[in-house]
Design a protein around this motif. Structure first.
Motif, mmCIF file in Angstrom:
data_model
loop_
_atom_site.group_PDB
_atom_site.id
_atom_site.type_symbol
_atom_site.label_atom_id
_atom_site.label_comp_id
_atom_site.label_asym_id
_atom_site.label_seq_id
_atom_site.Cartn_x
_atom_site.Cartn_y
_atom_site.Cartn_z
ATOM 1 N N LEU A 53 0.847 -1.192 0.000
ATOM 2 C CA LEU A 53 0.000 0.000 0.000
ATOM 3 C C LEU A 53 0.886 1.246 0.000
ATOM 4 O O LEU A 53 1.764 1.377 0.860
ATOM 5 N N ILE A 54 0.669 2.127 -0.949
ATOM 6 C CA ILE A 54 1.412 3.388 -1.027
ATOM 7 C C ILE A 54 0.450 4.521 -0.713
ATOM 8 O O ILE A 54 -0.424 4.860 -1.517
ATOM 9 N N ALA A 55 0.624 5.129 0.466
ATOM 10 C CA ALA A 55 -0.325 6.129 0.975
ATOM 11 C C ALA A 55 0.003 7.540 0.488
ATOM 12 O O ALA A 55 0.142 8.482 1.270
ATOM 13 N N GLY A 56 0.145 7.696 -0.809
ATOM 14 C CA GLY A 56 0.309 9.021 -1.406
ATOM 15 C C GLY A 56 1.734 9.480 -1.590
ATOM 16 O O GLY A 56 2.670 8.963 -0.978
ATOM 17 N N ASP A 57 1.895 10.460 -2.472
ATOM 18 C CA ASP A 57 3.186 11.058 -2.801
ATOM 19 C C ASP A 57 4.189 10.030 -3.306
ATOM 20 O O ASP A 57 5.344 9.997 -2.870
ATOM 21 N N MET A 58 3.750 9.190 -4.232
ATOM 22 C CA MET A 58 4.708 8.289 -4.865
ATOM 23 C C MET A 58 5.723 9.120 -5.652
ATOM 24 O O MET A 58 6.906 8.786 -5.724
ATOM 25 N N PHE A 59 5.252 10.239 -6.224
ATOM 26 C CA PHE A 59 6.130 11.137 -6.975
ATOM 27 C C PHE A 59 6.281 12.456 -6.233
ATOM 28 O O PHE A 59 5.395 12.875 -5.491
ATOM 29 N N ASP A 60 7.394 13.124 -6.458
ATOM 30 C CA ASP A 60 7.679 14.369 -5.752
ATOM 31 C C ASP A 60 6.914 15.551 -6.329
ATOM 32 O O ASP A 60 6.644 16.524 -5.621
ATOM 33 N N THR A 61 6.562 15.457 -7.600
ATOM 34 C CA THR A 61 5.828 16.544 -8.243
ATOM 35 C C THR A 61 4.719 15.958 -9.113
ATOM 36 O O THR A 61 4.654 14.746 -9.337
ATOM 37 N N GLU A 62 3.868 16.839 -9.618
ATOM 38 C CA GLU A 62 2.811 16.407 -10.520
ATOM 39 C C GLU A 62 3.305 16.226 -11.944
ATOM 40 O O GLU A 62 2.552 15.804 -12.818
ATOM 41 N N THR A 63 4.596 16.535 -12.164
ATOM 42 C CA THR A 63 5.161 16.409 -13.511
ATOM 43 C C THR A 63 6.500 15.665 -13.477
ATOM 44 O O THR A 63 7.525 16.212 -13.901
ATOM 45 N N PRO A 64 6.529 14.425 -12.977
ATOM 46 C CA PRO A 64 7.797 13.693 -12.995
ATOM 47 C C PRO A 64 8.191 13.379 -14.436
ATOM 48 O O PRO A 64 7.344 13.342 -15.334
ATOM 49 N N SER A 65 9.470 13.150 -14.641
ATOM 50 C CA SER A 65 9.922 12.822 -15.997
ATOM 51 C C SER A 65 9.361 11.461 -16.401
ATOM 52 O O SER A 65 9.022 10.622 -15.565
ATOM 53 N N GLU A 66 9.279 11.250 -17.690
ATOM 54 C CA GLU A 66 8.803 9.960 -18.202
ATOM 55 C C GLU A 66 9.730 8.837 -17.740
ATOM 56 O O GLU A 66 9.282 7.720 -17.466
ATOM 57 N N ARG A 67 11.004 9.139 -17.629
ATOM 58 C CA ARG A 67 11.979 8.137 -17.173
ATOM 59 C C ARG A 67 11.668 7.698 -15.739
ATOM 60 O O ARG A 67 11.648 6.493 -15.443
ATOM 61 N N VAL A 68 11.422 8.661 -14.857
ATOM 62 C CA VAL A 68 11.115 8.338 -13.462
ATOM 63 C C VAL A 68 9.823 7.521 -13.380
ATOM 64 O O VAL A 68 9.749 6.505 -12.671
ATOM 65 N N LEU A 69 8.818 7.950 -14.104
ATOM 66 C CA LEU A 69 7.519 7.267 -14.080
ATOM 67 C C LEU A 69 7.620 5.839 -14.607
ATOM 68 O O LEU A 69 7.160 4.882 -13.956
#
Length: 387
Positions: A53-69
């Motif tokens: 379970l990941i309780a939010g903020d998997m990414f640091d911003t709303e626009t992560p790079s495609e590589r990170v995603l």
């Protein structure tokens, strides 16, 4: 129903840039963060937990790079025996439609994106009640709907939410919105919370997992995740904190006096495992009063050990200098340097001046002292070479 086991984590903040750190440290922090998903998968598999379970903020911003995603999804796809349950947090809220559309397009079947406040069956006899962040600042308690949510009698109820509680706090200003008794009022067997970057127990059934890879001195140590085991409805869960982070953060105090061996006291603060220093970020806050020779001793220790750490910083803002006349002889006994040293000493001790002016004079005198010692050492080396 048999025991249900899962891994609770939050605040991965994939793609975080760590802009305030030196370049080499930033690279190390970013590399450690890229390995989080694979590390969580390994922990879950080692403890026979089939769900993460990941309780939010998997990414640091709303626009992560495609590589990170894409790399995050690839790591989840590789752990095909696990189910990943993810809600948007305030940093990667559901308002970021492009982000979540891309995740939905590329997510493998074992990744579940929870975009709405509605009951979802995780497994037979286990119901998940998610509270995704629709916007960066919710302005309301997104878990309130859980109280009236209907689930089959006898099924476990697990809440998943992101934000601060009313009597505890948040790592984000304005995030204190969740009722502290939500687990009781919503008849939850466990409430998995995210937002606070340190592990925190609100009550027996409500916990913050903290981030799996620590990212600030405020929450010391290595990042953690929580292994949760539920045996039956209404019974308190069994929870075990498991270290998942590669990097260790420490913020320590160093109290000094003119009579202290400053270098030895600084060394005593260092971790005992020297081969592992490259995984440590160490911040030491020095306070008290020291002499110019003591300050030079501190600088020498830092020059010796600092490069072996991932990050090493001595904060001297709380440290004052006690200057002694005999120290001036170590700078120069006569000439222009001596005159400059005496002028600086007088300014540093002049109570008629503003404190900031006295501090500037003191800092200049410390630098002059260090310069004088360097010149003396250089002259000694040259003399030795000539003989």
């Amino acid at each position: 129903m048999s025991t249900f086991r899962f891994l609770h984590c939050s605040d991965l903040h994939l793609g975080k840039r760590f802009g305030r750190f030196p370049e080499e440290t930033r690279i190390a922090l970013q590399q450690a963060r890229q390995q989080i998903v694979a590390g969580l998968a390994a922990v879950a598999q080692a403890h026979a937990a089939e769900h993460v379970l990941i309780a939010g903020d998997m990414f640091d911003t709303e626009t992560p790079s495609e590589r990170v995603l894409r790399q995050a999804l690839a790591a989840m796809r590789a752990a095909s025996d696990l189910h990943w349950w993810i809600i948007p947090g305030n940093h990667d809220s559901a308002a970021a439609e492009t982000l979540w559309a891309s995740l939905a397009e590329h997510a493998p079947p074992n990744v579940h994106l929870l975009m709405w406040s509605e009951v979802v069956q995780m497994a037979p006899g286990v119901q998940l009640l998610p509270a995704p962040c629709r916007h960066r600042f919710a302005g309301q308690d997104l878990t309130q709907w859980m109280d009236a949510a209907e689930t089959p009698t006898g099924d476990l109820r697990i809440g998943l939410a992101h934000g601060g509680v009313l009597d505890f706090g948040s790592d984000e200003a304005g995030g204190e919105t969740i009722a502290p008794d939500r687990a009781r009022s919503a008849r939850l067997d466990y409430l998995a919370l995210g937002d606070w970057h340190g592990t925190f127990t609100l009550d027996a059934r409500s916990r913050y997992s903290g981030t799996p890879e620590a990212d600030r001195f405020k929450h010391a140590g290595r990042g953690q995740a929580l292994l949760v085991e539920l045996s039956s409805v209404g019974q308190d869960p069994k929870v075990e904190a498991i270290e998942t982070g590669a990097l260790h953060w420490q913020d320590l105090s160093l109290d000094l006096t003119p009579a202290a061996d400053a270098g030895a006291l600084l060394r005593a603060q260092l971790p005992s495992d020297r081969p592992g220093w490259h995984q440590h970020l160490l911040q030491i806050r020095a306070q008290g009063w020291i002499t110019a020779p003591q300050r030079l001793a501190l600088q020498q220790v830092i020059a010796e050990v600092g490069p072996e750490f991932c990050f090493f910083h001595l904060d001297e803002t709380g440290l004052r200098s006690e200057h002694q006349v005999e120290d001036l002889d170590l700078i120069a006994t006569n000439g222009a340097l001596r005159v400059a040293a005496e002028d600086l000493l007088q300014a540093a001790e002049d109570t008629a001046l503003a404190q900031v002016e006295r501090d500037v004079a003191s800092a200049a005198l410390n630098r002059l002292f260090a310069y004088g010692q360097e010149m003396t050492a250089s002259a000694a080396c040259s003399a030795e070479a000539e003989t």
